[in-house]
Design a protein around this motif. Structure first.
Motif, PDB file in Angstrom:
ATOM      1  N   GLN A  35       0.832  -1.206   0.000  1.00 12.92           N
ATOM      2  CA  GLN A  35       0.000   0.000   0.000  1.00 12.92           C
ATOM      3  C   GLN A  35       0.862   1.250   0.000  1.00 12.92           C
ATOM      4  O   GLN A  35       0.568   2.220  -0.712  1.00 12.92           O
ATOM      5  CB  GLN A  35      -0.928   0.008   1.208  1.00 12.92           C
ATOM      6  CG  GLN A  35      -1.797   1.264   1.284  1.00 12.92           C
ATOM      7  CD  GLN A  35      -2.761   1.235   2.462  1.00 12.92           C
ATOM      8  OE1 GLN A  35      -3.186   0.180   2.898  1.00 12.92           O
ATOM      9  NE2 GLN A  35      -3.098   2.395   2.975  1.00 12.92           N
ATOM     10  N   THR A 138      -6.251 -10.358  -2.661  1.00 17.34           N
ATOM     11  CA  THR A 138      -6.496  -9.109  -1.943  1.00 17.34           C
ATOM     12  C   THR A 138      -5.633  -7.989  -2.476  1.00 17.34           C
ATOM     13  O   THR A 138      -6.104  -6.855  -2.661  1.00 17.34           O
ATOM     14  CB  THR A 138      -6.232  -9.302  -0.441  1.00 17.34           C
ATOM     15  OG1 THR A 138      -7.099 -10.311   0.060  1.00 17.34           O
ATOM     16  CG2 THR A 138      -6.482  -8.009   0.333  1.00 17.34           C
ATOM     17  N   SER A 142      -7.041  -4.608  -4.165  1.00 18.50           N
ATOM     18  CA  SER A 142      -6.772  -3.365  -3.451  1.00 18.50           C
ATOM     19  C   SER A 142      -6.197  -2.289  -4.349  1.00 18.50           C
ATOM     20  O   SER A 142      -6.275  -1.095  -4.039  1.00 18.50           O
ATOM     21  CB  SER A 142      -5.817  -3.627  -2.282  1.00 18.50           C
ATOM     22  OG  SER A 142      -6.406  -4.472  -1.321  1.00 18.50           O
ATOM     23  N   GLN A 145      -9.430  -0.623  -5.397  1.00 14.07           N
ATOM     24  CA  GLN A 145     -10.505  -0.336  -4.453  1.00 14.07           C
ATOM     25  C   GLN A 145     -10.060   0.202  -3.099  1.00 14.07           C
ATOM     26  O   GLN A 145     -10.757   1.018  -2.522  1.00 14.07           O
ATOM     27  CB  GLN A 145     -11.339  -1.603  -4.212  1.00 14.07           C
ATOM     28  CG  GLN A 145     -12.107  -2.061  -5.442  1.00 14.07           C
ATOM     29  CD  GLN A 145     -13.113  -3.146  -5.113  1.00 14.07           C
ATOM     30  OE1 GLN A 145     -13.306  -3.521  -3.964  1.00 14.07           O
ATOM     31  NE2 GLN A 145     -13.776  -3.651  -6.134  1.00 14.07           N
ATOM     32  N   ARG A 146      -8.902  -0.227  -2.596  1.00 12.67           N
ATOM     33  CA  ARG A 146      -8.671   0.063  -1.180  1.00 12.67           C
ATOM     34  C   ARG A 146      -7.393   0.824  -0.845  1.00 12.67           C
ATOM     35  O   ARG A 146      -7.390   1.622   0.086  1.00 12.67           O
ATOM     36  CB  ARG A 146      -8.693  -1.240  -0.373  1.00 12.67           C
ATOM     37  CG  ARG A 146     -10.055  -1.868  -0.320  1.00 12.67           C
ATOM     38  CD  ARG A 146     -10.094  -2.928   0.751  1.00 12.67           C
ATOM     39  NE  ARG A 146      -9.267  -4.055   0.381  1.00 12.67           N
ATOM     40  CZ  ARG A 146      -8.622  -4.817   1.259  1.00 12.67           C
ATOM     41  NH1 ARG A 146      -8.705  -4.559   2.539  1.00 12.67           N
ATOM     42  NH2 ARG A 146      -7.898  -5.834   0.860  1.00 12.67           N
ATOM     43  N   TYR A 147      -6.290   0.553  -1.549  1.00  9.83           N
ATOM     44  CA  TYR A 147      -5.037   1.186  -1.153  1.00  9.83           C
ATOM     45  C   TYR A 147      -5.142   2.713  -1.127  1.00  9.83           C
ATOM     46  O   TYR A 147      -4.645   3.370  -0.217  1.00  9.83           O
ATOM     47  CB  TYR A 147      -3.910   0.770  -2.092  1.00  9.83           C
ATOM     48  CG  TYR A 147      -3.375  -0.629  -1.855  1.00  9.83           C
ATOM     49  CD1 TYR A 147      -3.575  -1.295  -0.639  1.00  9.83           C
ATOM     50  CD2 TYR A 147      -2.661  -1.296  -2.842  1.00  9.83           C
ATOM     51  CE1 TYR A 147      -3.084  -2.570  -0.421  1.00  9.83           C
ATOM     52  CE2 TYR A 147      -2.157  -2.573  -2.633  1.00  9.83           C
ATOM     53  CZ  TYR A 147      -2.371  -3.205  -1.430  1.00  9.83           C
ATOM     54  OH  TYR A 147      -1.876  -4.465  -1.220  1.00  9.83           O
ATOM     55  N   MET A 149      -7.598   4.510  -0.426  1.00 15.03           N
ATOM     56  CA  MET A 149      -8.367   4.987   0.722  1.00 15.03           C
ATOM     57  C   MET A 149      -7.494   5.206   1.954  1.00 15.03           C
ATOM     58  O   MET A 149      -7.913   5.868   2.900  1.00 15.03           O
ATOM     59  CB  MET A 149      -9.474   3.978   1.066  1.00 15.03           C
ATOM     60  CG  MET A 149     -10.494   3.775  -0.030  1.00 15.03           C
ATOM     61  SD  MET A 149     -11.666   2.448   0.363  1.00 15.03           S
ATOM     62  CE  MET A 149     -12.493   3.144   1.782  1.00 15.03           C
ATOM     63  N   ALA A 191      -5.107  -3.939   4.238  1.00  8.80           N
ATOM     64  CA  ALA A 191      -4.856  -2.550   3.850  1.00  8.80           C
ATOM     65  C   ALA A 191      -5.138  -1.664   5.060  1.00  8.80           C
ATOM     66  O   ALA A 191      -6.004  -1.978   5.887  1.00  8.80           O
ATOM     67  CB  ALA A 191      -5.746  -2.132   2.684  1.00  8.80           C
ATOM     68  N   ILE A 193      -6.728   1.497   6.355  1.00  9.36           N
ATOM     69  CA  ILE A 193      -7.806   2.338   5.849  1.00  9.36           C
ATOM     70  C   ILE A 193      -8.099   3.493   6.810  1.00  9.36           C
ATOM     71  O   ILE A 193      -8.147   3.308   8.027  1.00  9.36           O
ATOM     72  CB  ILE A 193      -9.093   1.518   5.637  1.00  9.36           C
ATOM     73  CG1 ILE A 193      -8.823   0.342   4.692  1.00  9.36           C
ATOM     74  CG2 ILE A 193     -10.226   2.390   5.095  1.00  9.36           C
ATOM     75  CD1 ILE A 193      -8.422   0.736   3.314  1.00  9.36           C
ATOM     76  N   TYR A 203      -7.686  -3.373   7.599  1.00 11.62           N
ATOM     77  CA  TYR A 203      -8.907  -4.006   7.115  1.00 11.62           C
ATOM     78  C   TYR A 203      -8.504  -5.202   6.266  1.00 11.62           C
ATOM     79  O   TYR A 203      -7.664  -5.089   5.381  1.00 11.62           O
ATOM     80  CB  TYR A 203      -9.745  -3.028   6.298  1.00 11.62           C
ATOM     81  CG  TYR A 203     -11.045  -3.615   5.804  1.00 11.62           C
ATOM     82  CD1 TYR A 203     -12.184  -3.589   6.604  1.00 11.62           C
ATOM     83  CD2 TYR A 203     -11.128  -4.214   4.547  1.00 11.62           C
ATOM     84  CE1 TYR A 203     -13.380  -4.149   6.157  1.00 11.62           C
ATOM     85  CE2 TYR A 203     -12.315  -4.775   4.102  1.00 11.62           C
ATOM     86  CZ  TYR A 203     -13.431  -4.739   4.908  1.00 11.62           C
ATOM     87  OH  TYR A 203     -14.611  -5.293   4.475  1.00 11.62           O
ATOM     88  N   GLN A 208     -14.824  -4.100  -0.628  1.00  8.99           N
ATOM     89  CA  GLN A 208     -14.751  -2.755  -0.072  1.00  8.99           C
ATOM     90  C   GLN A 208     -15.101  -2.788   1.418  1.00  8.99           C
ATOM     91  O   GLN A 208     -15.990  -3.538   1.830  1.00  8.99           O
ATOM     92  CB  GLN A 208     -15.741  -1.832  -0.784  1.00  8.99           C
ATOM     93  CG  GLN A 208     -15.241  -1.310  -2.136  1.00  8.99           C
ATOM     94  CD  GLN A 208     -14.225  -0.211  -1.943  1.00  8.99           C
ATOM     95  OE1 GLN A 208     -13.059  -0.470  -1.680  1.00  8.99           O
ATOM     96  NE2 GLN A 208     -14.637   1.027  -2.077  1.00  8.99           N
ATOM     97  N   PRO A 209     -14.438  -1.974   2.245  1.00 11.04           N
ATOM     98  CA  PRO A 209     -14.796  -1.922   3.668  1.00 11.04           C
ATOM     99  C   PRO A 209     -16.260  -1.517   3.850  1.00 11.04           C
ATOM    100  O   PRO A 209     -16.774  -0.653   3.143  1.00 11.04           O
ATOM    101  CB  PRO A 209     -13.859  -0.842   4.222  1.00 11.04           C
ATOM    102  CG  PRO A 209     -12.718  -0.813   3.266  1.00 11.04           C
ATOM    103  CD  PRO A 209     -13.300  -1.117   1.922  1.00 11.04           C
TER     104      PRO A 209
END
Length: 219
Positions: A35, A138, A142, A145-147, A149, A191, A193, A203, A208-209
């Motif tokens: 990340q 994952t 990510s 979608q997530r990193y 964030m 990740a 978050i 998370y 998505q969280p």
């Protein structure tokens, strides 16, 4: 005899200085969570190498040509970066100065790097470069979608016990002390978050969280 001894001494001194210079120039990097690599990079792409050549990219302050390896690539997907397609990436010619070796055999890579002012992408051994097939589901999810964030969060690597965070906006990365690897469970499956109160937390998972994770003030 004195001349020979002095000559040997001078030669040894020169060799010693060369060796010191080699050690001083050796590539050294601190491990980063995937990340962090995503957040710190100008460009993040999935690509495969289709060609390789040694090129001149200018001259140093003494007028000597600067050599770089140019990898011609086929960009498969851009996760972060400029609007134009990246069709080549550049790196130093040897690993001692952080040059990267990529295989030209159809293998796909996740590649992070820096964007120069002329629009070219440059990579070093300090960047996160991983065969696509070696990445976890994952990690792949990510990237889109997530990193991003958690780019305002700080991931603090724990190198020895005890270790702790200094602010709520940090996540403690413990892969090294628990698993003796920087490619452990937190790197592969988590990740960091940012939540509604500006705190950060790990998370896990590909999705998505959920809202109740992000907005921790909700009942």
């Amino acid at each position: 005899m004195t001349w020979t001894a002095n000559s040997c001494f001078v030669t040894l001194a020169i060799l010693f200085l060369w060796r010191v210079e080699e050690i001083a120039e050796a590539c050294s990097c601190s491990p980063v969570h995937p990340q962090q690599a995503f957040c710190n990079s100008d460009v993040v792409i999935r690509a495969k190498v289709v060609g390789k050549q040694l090129v001149d990219v200018g001259n140093d302050i003494y007028g000597n040509p600067i050599k770089r390896i140019q990898y011609d690539i086929k960009q498969i997907k851009m996760f972060k970066g400029p609007t134009h397609v990246i069709d080549a990436i550049y790196t130093a010619p040897i690993s001692a100065v952080c040059g990267v070796t990529l295989e030209n055999n159809g293998k796909e890579y996740l590649i992070t790097g820096k964007l120069e002012t002329d629009g070219t992408m440059h990579i070093t051994l300090c960047d996160f470069i991983e065969p696509w097939e070696a990445m976890s589901a994952t990690q792949k999810k990510s990237l889109t979608q997530r990193y991003e964030m958690g780019c305002d969060c700080k991931i603090t690597r724990c190198t020895s016990i005890p270790c702790m965070i200094s602010s709520p906006a940090e996540c403690l990365w413990t892969d090294w002390v628990i698993e003796k690897t920087v490619n452990g469970g937190q790197a592969k499956h988590f990740a960091c978050i940012k939540r509604s109160d500006d705190s950060c937390a790990w998370y896990r998972g590909e999705a998505q969280p959920k809202r109740d994770f992000l907005d921790i003030e909700d009942p």
